[in-house]
Design an enzyme around this catalytic site. Structure first.
Site, PDB file in Angstrom:
ATOM      1  N   HIS A 193     104.378   8.071  -7.448  1.00 25.88           N
ATOM      2  CA  HIS A 193     103.312   7.368  -8.154  1.00 25.88           C
ATOM      3  C   HIS A 193     103.815   6.820  -9.479  1.00 25.88           C
ATOM      4  O   HIS A 193     103.433   5.735  -9.904  1.00 25.88           O
ATOM      5  CB  HIS A 193     102.124   8.305  -8.398  1.00 25.88           C
ATOM      6  CG  HIS A 193     101.164   8.306  -7.265  1.00 25.88           C
ATOM      7  ND1 HIS A 193     100.540   9.432  -6.815  1.00 25.88           N
ATOM      8  CD2 HIS A 193     100.733   7.296  -6.485  1.00 25.88           C
ATOM      9  CE1 HIS A 193      99.767   9.119  -5.806  1.00 25.88           C
ATOM     10  NE2 HIS A 193      99.861   7.826  -5.578  1.00 25.88           N
ATOM     11  N   ARG A 300     106.635  -4.221   7.486  1.00 27.33           N
ATOM     12  CA  ARG A 300     107.404  -3.165   8.168  1.00 27.33           C
ATOM     13  C   ARG A 300     106.448  -1.994   8.374  1.00 27.33           C
ATOM     14  O   ARG A 300     106.326  -1.121   7.506  1.00 27.33           O
ATOM     15  CB  ARG A 300     108.607  -2.744   7.321  1.00 27.33           C
ATOM     16  CG  ARG A 300     109.699  -3.795   7.216  1.00 27.33           C
ATOM     17  CD  ARG A 300     110.898  -3.229   6.469  1.00 27.33           C
ATOM     18  NE  ARG A 300     112.071  -4.074   6.552  1.00 27.33           N
ATOM     19  CZ  ARG A 300     112.433  -4.968   5.631  1.00 27.33           C
ATOM     20  NH1 ARG A 300     111.697  -5.142   4.543  1.00 27.33           N
ATOM     21  NH2 ARG A 300     113.534  -5.685   5.778  1.00 27.33           N
ATOM     22  N   ARG A 336     104.712  -6.450  12.114  1.00 24.56           N
ATOM     23  CA  ARG A 336     105.794  -6.138  13.053  1.00 24.56           C
ATOM     24  C   ARG A 336     105.533  -4.795  13.711  1.00 24.56           C
ATOM     25  O   ARG A 336     105.146  -3.836  13.035  1.00 24.56           O
ATOM     26  CB  ARG A 336     107.137  -6.109  12.314  1.00 24.56           C
ATOM     27  CG  ARG A 336     108.297  -5.872  13.270  1.00 24.56           C
ATOM     28  CD  ARG A 336     109.617  -5.970  12.584  1.00 24.56           C
ATOM     29  NE  ARG A 336     109.868  -4.805  11.744  1.00 24.56           N
ATOM     30  CZ  ARG A 336     110.968  -4.676  11.014  1.00 24.56           C
ATOM     31  NH1 ARG A 336     111.874  -5.631  11.004  1.00 24.56           N
ATOM     32  NH2 ARG A 336     111.154  -3.598  10.280  1.00 24.56           N
ATOM     33  N   GLU A 433     117.489 -10.615  16.025  1.00 23.62           N
ATOM     34  CA  GLU A 433     118.366  -9.814  15.158  1.00 23.62           C
ATOM     35  C   GLU A 433     119.487  -9.144  15.931  1.00 23.62           C
ATOM     36  O   GLU A 433     120.193  -8.295  15.411  1.00 23.62           O
ATOM     37  CB  GLU A 433     117.545  -8.797  14.361  1.00 23.62           C
ATOM     38  CG  GLU A 433     116.557  -7.998  15.160  1.00 23.62           C
ATOM     39  CD  GLU A 433     115.680  -7.079  14.300  1.00 23.62           C
ATOM     40  OE1 GLU A 433     115.916  -6.974  13.096  1.00 23.62           O
ATOM     41  OE2 GLU A 433     114.765  -6.465  14.867  1.00 23.62           O
ATOM     42  N   ASN A 456     119.505  -8.998   8.420  1.00 23.47           N
ATOM     43  CA  ASN A 456     120.058  -7.675   8.066  1.00 23.47           C
ATOM     44  C   ASN A 456     120.715  -7.047   9.295  1.00 23.47           C
ATOM     45  O   ASN A 456     121.807  -6.496   9.218  1.00 23.47           O
ATOM     46  CB  ASN A 456     118.964  -6.738   7.561  1.00 23.47           C
ATOM     47  CG  ASN A 456     118.235  -7.291   6.363  1.00 23.47           C
ATOM     48  OD1 ASN A 456     118.716  -8.205   5.731  1.00 23.47           O
ATOM     49  ND2 ASN A 456     117.060  -6.757   6.069  1.00 23.47           N
ATOM     50  N   ASP A 457     120.013  -7.141  10.421  1.00 20.18           N
ATOM     51  CA  ASP A 457     120.565  -6.577  11.647  1.00 20.18           C
ATOM     52  C   ASP A 457     121.476  -7.558  12.374  1.00 20.18           C
ATOM     53  O   ASP A 457     122.479  -7.155  12.963  1.00 20.18           O
ATOM     54  CB  ASP A 457     119.434  -6.127  12.580  1.00 20.18           C
ATOM     55  CG  ASP A 457     118.904  -4.768  12.178  1.00 20.18           C
ATOM     56  OD1 ASP A 457     119.741  -3.872  11.940  1.00 20.18           O
ATOM     57  OD2 ASP A 457     117.684  -4.605  12.059  1.00 20.18           O
ATOM     58  N   ARG A 467     125.287  -1.685   8.480  1.00 20.36           N
ATOM     59  CA  ARG A 467     124.710  -2.293   7.270  1.00 20.36           C
ATOM     60  C   ARG A 467     124.599  -1.317   6.103  1.00 20.36           C
ATOM     61  O   ARG A 467     124.419  -1.734   4.953  1.00 20.36           O
ATOM     62  CB  ARG A 467     123.350  -2.930   7.571  1.00 20.36           C
ATOM     63  CG  ARG A 467     122.277  -1.956   7.979  1.00 20.36           C
ATOM     64  CD  ARG A 467     121.077  -2.689   8.604  1.00 20.36           C
ATOM     65  NE  ARG A 467     119.916  -2.744   7.720  1.00 20.36           N
ATOM     66  CZ  ARG A 467     118.721  -3.175   8.103  1.00 20.36           C
ATOM     67  NH1 ARG A 467     118.532  -3.623   9.341  1.00 20.36           N
ATOM     68  NH2 ARG A 467     117.717  -3.188   7.266  1.00 20.36           N
ATOM     69  N   CYS A 504     113.625 -13.524   7.713  1.00 18.35           N
ATOM     70  CA  CYS A 504     113.027 -12.484   6.870  1.00 18.35           C
ATOM     71  C   CYS A 504     114.018 -11.408   6.433  1.00 18.35           C
ATOM     72  O   CYS A 504     113.624 -10.393   5.880  1.00 18.35           O
ATOM     73  CB  CYS A 504     111.820 -11.847   7.561  1.00 18.35           C
ATOM     74  SG  CYS A 504     112.226 -11.003   9.091  1.00 18.35           S
TER      75      CYS A 504
HETATM   76  C1  PEP Z   1     116.326  -7.575   9.478  1.00 14.86           C
HETATM   77  O1  PEP Z   1     116.956  -6.911  10.301  1.00 14.86           O
HETATM   78  O2  PEP Z   1     116.796  -8.569   8.904  1.00 14.86           O
HETATM   79  C2  PEP Z   1     114.943  -7.213   9.130  1.00 14.86           C
HETATM   80  C3  PEP Z   1     114.202  -7.993   8.369  1.00 14.86           C
HETATM   81  O3  PEP Z   1     114.469  -6.041   9.594  1.00 14.86           O
HETATM   82  P1  PEP Z   1     114.809  -4.591   8.948  1.00 14.86           P
HETATM   83  O4  PEP Z   1     115.520  -4.834   7.655  1.00 14.86           O
HETATM   84  O5  PEP Z   1     113.504  -3.899   8.810  1.00 14.86           O
HETATM   85  O6  PEP Z   1     115.689  -3.971   9.999  1.00 14.86           O
HETATM   86 MG    MG Z   2     115.952  -5.497  11.529  1.00 17.53          MG
END
Ligand code: PEP
Ligand code: MG
Length: 583
Positions: A193, A300, A336, A433, A456-457, A467, A504
């Protein structure tokens, strides 16, 4: 730490952004010693208890109204909850009964009774529960202090950076009266918090430094950098001047960005890019509207419920999604499906040798259709105002898409027969992804309503680089030619099919990547809300024509180094003078 030692850098969690330079105030609340004395007069003891409870409530009401002023009703609710605990009839009657039976001073019974709760909460694995136990500890100390008729001391000198073991929500708010310049703590995470409040109050915070209270002394000069999550103790002149310059830049830059608030993210030659927000915590909703996001491009959901020690059922999910959809209306919210597995917690204790290549995202959901259906039904029920998009993570094959769609149809039928309202045309999109999905972007676009690229993935799976692994972090390259070509392929195939393609992953928040992504034809980017003004500024500084030329050039380059150089060259030539890049 001797005050002669200069420039000692301590690392922690960047919990609230901003930079301040000020003297340290090491704040320690002395633990109240609790005597075990017996008593003669039970009535007097109970009377003392009631006075102490009343005094505690009075203090908390004051803090509550200060919090309402500073933070608004919703966030101030933490303190209302604390007042409610003081009114809890079971807790109070148990304490009174024990005073009567055990004939001991009330502070002893209060300490023992409330400690039962905090002890249980501390045993929990979830950091959320552990953090909430500090709130309860705060109430306990307040009552004991009042039983001893001592004054609650949150009074500190003005304009200091507070360094403490653990920060309670009430102290976080009370210190703002002394114009506190920052918070540094030994413990506490992003979801505490105190962290949430610090973000709302716009006070930089670096939490979880571990040994801050050991290494920092009263009156040490501190620089707190809430962007990088570092604290510099007793900086030398050069470092201090460097940071003073950063602070100056930040002020003028903030003012500049503020002027863009109501303007579109539009290139010089008129191309509009939709800037959406990623949402991990419900508390971020406020930042989303403050930064004028054009909707939410990624919720998420697995993070949204991460603080619970159970799996949320359909009803609980429905209420959360409905609330989100209503608050963001008429903009869109992209929910998602649970992306559980990988580095995110599983509902069961599985020890997979390769979790990122294991039971993750859509795989886990399709293997648990009842769990998946509870989410689909909740999303459908919340979609009646037609501003929800539903998105599937980690798809690798068309069968997964088809199976998901069958489940959605099944849920629609059930809801129809239950006479429940929902959006009959709920858009269903796919996260791209995994390389197999990227390669088959055409087919995936044909069988879905929209695509969202999760870089990211996509980077980790395409380049076979974990990652989250520091050892190989140099190989985790967002500008690797294969990634740039994949993004181009997905964007092109999506467009050919008339489907919206968004991005994203964190790459969308990288200022160097912005012209490339715009040039590759992406018309929607979803990023952390606080970054929106900066990315908007970049988009407004470039032309689509030049961005396209840059992207076309990058598509011919063969190494990450070459692409990186091309992007830096473009940035230095076209963007650098327009924006003040701090890092
Ligand atoms: C991603 O993989 O780019 C993504 C937005 O999902 P997360 O980071 O939640 O795996
Ligand atoms: Mg992802």
């Amino acid at each position: 730490m001797s005050s002669k030692e200069k420039n000692i850098i301590l690392n922690g969690i960047a919990a609230a952004s901003g930079i301040s330079i000020a003297k340290a105030h090491v704040f320690s609340k002395q633990k109240e010693l609790v005597s075990e004395e017996t008593i003669q007069d039970v009535d007097e003891a109970i009377n003392n208890l009631e006075i102490a409870l009343e005094q505690s409530k009075k203090e908390l009401r004051k803090i509550f109204s200060l919090a309402v002023d500073k933070l608004g009703e919703k966030r101030a609710a933490i303190f209302e909850a604390q007042i409610m605990i003081l009114d809890d009839p079971i807790l109070i009657s148990t304490i009174k009964e024990r005073i009567k039976k055990e004939k001991r001073v009330p502070e002893f019974i209060v300490d023992s009774e409330i400690s039962k709760y905090t002890h249980l909460m501390n045993l929990a694995d979830e950091s959320y529960m552990k953090e909430r136990s500090h709130d309860i500890e705060d109430i306990k100390s307040r009552i004991i202090k009042n039983l001893k008729k001592k004054k609650w001391k949150s009074r500190i000198a003005n304009d200091v950076i507070v360094v403490t073991t653990n920060l309670s929500p009430s102290d976080t708010v009370l210190f703002t009266r002394m114009n506190v310049k920052g918070y540094v703590t030994d413990f506490g995470g992003l979801t505490s918090h105190a962290a949430i409040l610090a973000r709302s109050l716009n006070i930089p915070a670096v939490l979880g430094v571990h040994d801050a209270t050991n290494k920092i002394q009263e009156d040490d000069e501190l620089i707190i950098d809430g962007y990088k999550g570092i604290v510099i103790v007793n900086p030398d002149e050069e470092t201090k001047n460097e940071y003073l310059l950063k602070i100056e830049k930040l002020h003028s830059y903030d003012e500049e960005l503020n002027k863009l608030k109501d303007l579109p993210a539009q290139t010089i030659d008129g191309k509009i890019i939709k800037l959406l927000a990623n949402l991990d915590l419900i508390e971020e909703l406020e930042f989303i509207s403050q930064n004028c996001a054009k909707g939410i491009g990624l919720v998420r959901t697995e993070q949204l419920f991460n603080h619970l020690d159970y799996f949320p059922d359909e009803e609980e999910q429905y209420l959360t999604y409905k609330d989100l959809a209503e608050k963001i209306y008429p903009e869109i919210v992209t929910i998602r499906a649970f992306d559980i597995g990988g580095d995110k917690v599983l509902p069961v204790d599985l020890h997979e040798p390769n979790p990122f290549l294991g039971w993750r995202g859509i795989r886990l959901l399709l293997d648990n259709p009842e769990l998946f259906k509870s989410q689909i039904r909740a999303v459908l029920r919340a979609s009646e105002h037609k501003n929800i998009f539903f998105m599937i993570p980690m798809v690798t094959a068309l069968e997964e898409v088809r199976e998901t769609k069958l489940l959605i149809e099944q849920c629609k039928k059930e809801l129809k027969s239950e006479k429940k309202n929902f959006d009959k045309h709920l858009p269903v999109g796919l996260m791209i992804e995994v390389p197999s999905a990227a390669a088959m972007a055409k087919e995936f676009a044909e069988e879905s309503d929209f695509l969202s690229i999760g870089t990211n993935d996509l980077i980790q799976y395409t380049l076979a680089v974990d990652r989250g692994n520091e050892i190989v972090s140099k190989l985790y390259q967002e500008f690797h030619p294969s990634i740039v070509r994949f993004i181009n392929h997905i964007s092109t195939e999506g467009k050919k099919n008339g489907k919206q393609v968004s991005l994203c992953g964190e790459m969308a928040a990288d200022p160097f990547a912005t012209p490339l992504l715009v040039g590759l034809g992406l018309e929607s980017l979803s990023i952390s809300p606080s970054i929106i003004p900066q990315i908007k500024k970049i988009i407004r500084s470039i032309s689509f024509k030049e961005a396209k030329e840059l992207a076309n050039k990058c598509l011919t380059l063969k190494t990450e180094k070459e692409i990186n150089e091309a992007l830096h060259h473009f940035y230095n030539k076209k963007i650098k003078d327009q924006i003040k890049n701090l890092y």
